[in-house]
Scaffold this active site. Structure first.
Site, short mmCIF file in Angstrom:
data_model
loop_
_atom_site.label_atom_id
_atom_site.label_comp_id
_atom_site.label_asym_id
_atom_site.label_seq_id
_atom_site.Cartn_x
_atom_site.Cartn_y
_atom_site.Cartn_z
N GLY A 101 0.85 -1.19 0.00
CA GLY A 101 0.00 0.00 0.00
C GLY A 101 0.88 1.23 0.00
O GLY A 101 1.06 1.92 -1.01
N CYS A 144 -6.78 23.85 16.87
CA CYS A 144 -6.78 24.15 18.30
C CYS A 144 -6.46 22.88 19.07
O CYS A 144 -7.34 22.29 19.71
CB CYS A 144 -8.12 24.69 18.72
#
Ligand SMILES: *Cc1c(COP(=O)(O)O)cnc(C)c1O
Length: 431
Positions: A292, A361
């Site tokens: 992959g 944040c």
């Protein structure tokens, strides 16, 4: 440069496949993922040709599409005649939408829902890779209901430690994946499967982990699996048709890591397998592998625009960019290594040591630490290299940040392959 598709042009800009990354960033906006299509195709071909040559027979690579799942990549996989593996109905839906022939697909996962099983059969997925026996019961029932026989592999956990990061190790006995050989459960599962009316057992699968730079763990796994195949022949008179040894080949993210010669890896693993097969006296199964990361990682980089730079005397320096963990959560998840460079002044002296932070944040929203860069200024373009695998496919909308655009470059032309998410996309499902 880290990979041969990267260079620096006369304007001191980083290039990928000959394309100026700063121009791409200005044209398509940032964050932007840029894929070198020839590199992806070349990676597909290296595996396809090496597996065909050294494993022989019907051997072929199955692209582990969780590394990057989008219509574009399934189209390329189809064009390059490689199979795929899938882990969800969403990946399957995407492959079908791309026109991929899913008879060449293997459906994985440690918890396929009833919905997944039915949908995969609707689509005609070639094989399920069965992770546990409750799932097998459901597949058998569903196949019976439809009057069909479903081909499966059993996923076994061979008990191999590939010496990679714990979060990406999968083949030990204590794992959520697969049926353990060591405990005798694999034998029970074989007996159980062979008695299922609507199931055809085609063989076995294992996957030991990811980002592995050495053939030893693959050979260890192959040895164990071949011994297992021989044992199953003795106990049940069963000839294994397919032996799928999973993925996990390493990729160079940073200079201290090597560039692997995957064809040579396959050649050496194949030679080892041939010896083990001869020793054990079994009929040689078709060998499959599932790369992959190593198909897509080095084809891609991510471009960001630099915002603020913060210097904390006596501590460290932060450089903030207009993306971060929403498009690349891998540093936040497991401190993944990346090479970062200033694409807009690629050859300037890197005398500013900094932490490259995202815009979320979340203090953990970091792309990389201890990065030497020329001191960035607001508006500079920063590149994180080798981001093709497990970046876009792991992307989120945290802080309602739209997913980036992806463009493919080939022969000097640029083709958008995934549109940048819009604010409208963000609220599409909000009622
Ligand atoms: C993740 C995974 C792969 C691919 O691993 P890479 O390290 O990306 O090559 C292959 N097979 C299975 C079952 C996987 O879960």
């Amino acid at each position: 440069m880290l990979h041969t598709n990267l260079s620096v042009n006369s304007e001191n800009h980083l290039t990928i496949a000959g394309q100026d990354t700063v121009t791409l960033a200005k044209t398509y906006g940032t964050p932007l993922m840029v894929m070198d299509e020839d590199r992806v195709r070349q990676n597909f071909r290296v595996y396809r040709d090496a597996m065909n040559q050294y494993f022989g027979g019907a051997s072929r690579p199955l692209f582990a599409s969780k590394a990057l799942s989008c219509k574009y990549i399934y189209r390329l996989a189809g064009e390059e005649s490689v199979g795929i593996d899938l882990v969800s109905s969403g990946e399957l839906y995407t492959a079908v939408a791309a026109g991929f022939d899913v008879r060449e697909a293997f459906f994985h996962g440690n918890n396929k829902t009833d919905g997944d099983i039915a949908y995969a059969m609707d689509c005609g997925v070639g094989h399920f890779v069965v992770d546990n026996l409750t799932e097998l019961d459901r597949i058998d029932e569903e196949a019976g209901r439809r009057g069909v026989t479903q081909a499966v592999l059993l996923r076994l956990s061979p008990g191999i430690d590939p010496h990679t990061h714990a979060a990406i190790t999968t083949g030990q006995v204590d794992s959520k994946f697969g049926i353990a050989i060591e405990t005798g459960q694999a034998d029970e599962a074989v007996a159980y499967t062979l008695n299922k009316k609507h199931i055809r057992l085609d063989g076995f699968h294992c996957h030991i982990g990811s980002q592995i730079f050495d053939i030893t763990p693959f050979c260890d796994a192959a040895k164990l699996m071949i011994a297992y195949v021989a044992g199953v022949k003795n106990k049940f008179g069963y000839d294994t048709e397919i032996l799928n040894l999973g993925g996990g080949f390493g990729v160079r993210y940073i200079k201290s890591q090597p560039i692997l010669d995957y064809a040579d890896f396959i050649r050496r693993i194949a030679a080892f397998i041939d010896e083990e097969v001869a020793r054990s006296g079994i009929k040689k199964p078709t060998i499959l592998m599932e790369p992959g990361r190593s198909i897509v990682a080095d084809s891609c980089l991510t471009l960001y625009t630099v915002g603020g730079t913060k210097e904390i005397p006596g501590f460290k320096n932060y450089v903030s960019v207009d993306g971060g963990m929403p498009d690349n959560p891998r540093y936040a998840l497991y401190q993944a290594d990346y090479t970062v460079c200033l694409a807009s002044r690629a050859k300037a002296t890197p005398d500013f040591l900094c932490t490259v932070a995202g815009r979320c944040c979340e203090s953990g929203d970091i792309l990389q630490e201890n990065v030497p860069l020329p001191k960035p200024e607001r508006g500079d373009i920063l590149a994180v290299l080798v981001t093709g695998a497990y970046n876009y496919s792991m992307a989120s909308n945290y802080n309602r940040i739209p997913r980036p655009a992806v463009v493919a470059v080939k022969d000097g032309t640029v083709t958008p392959v995934i549109r940048r998410e819009s604010f409208e996309d963000l609220i599409r499902n909000d009622l």
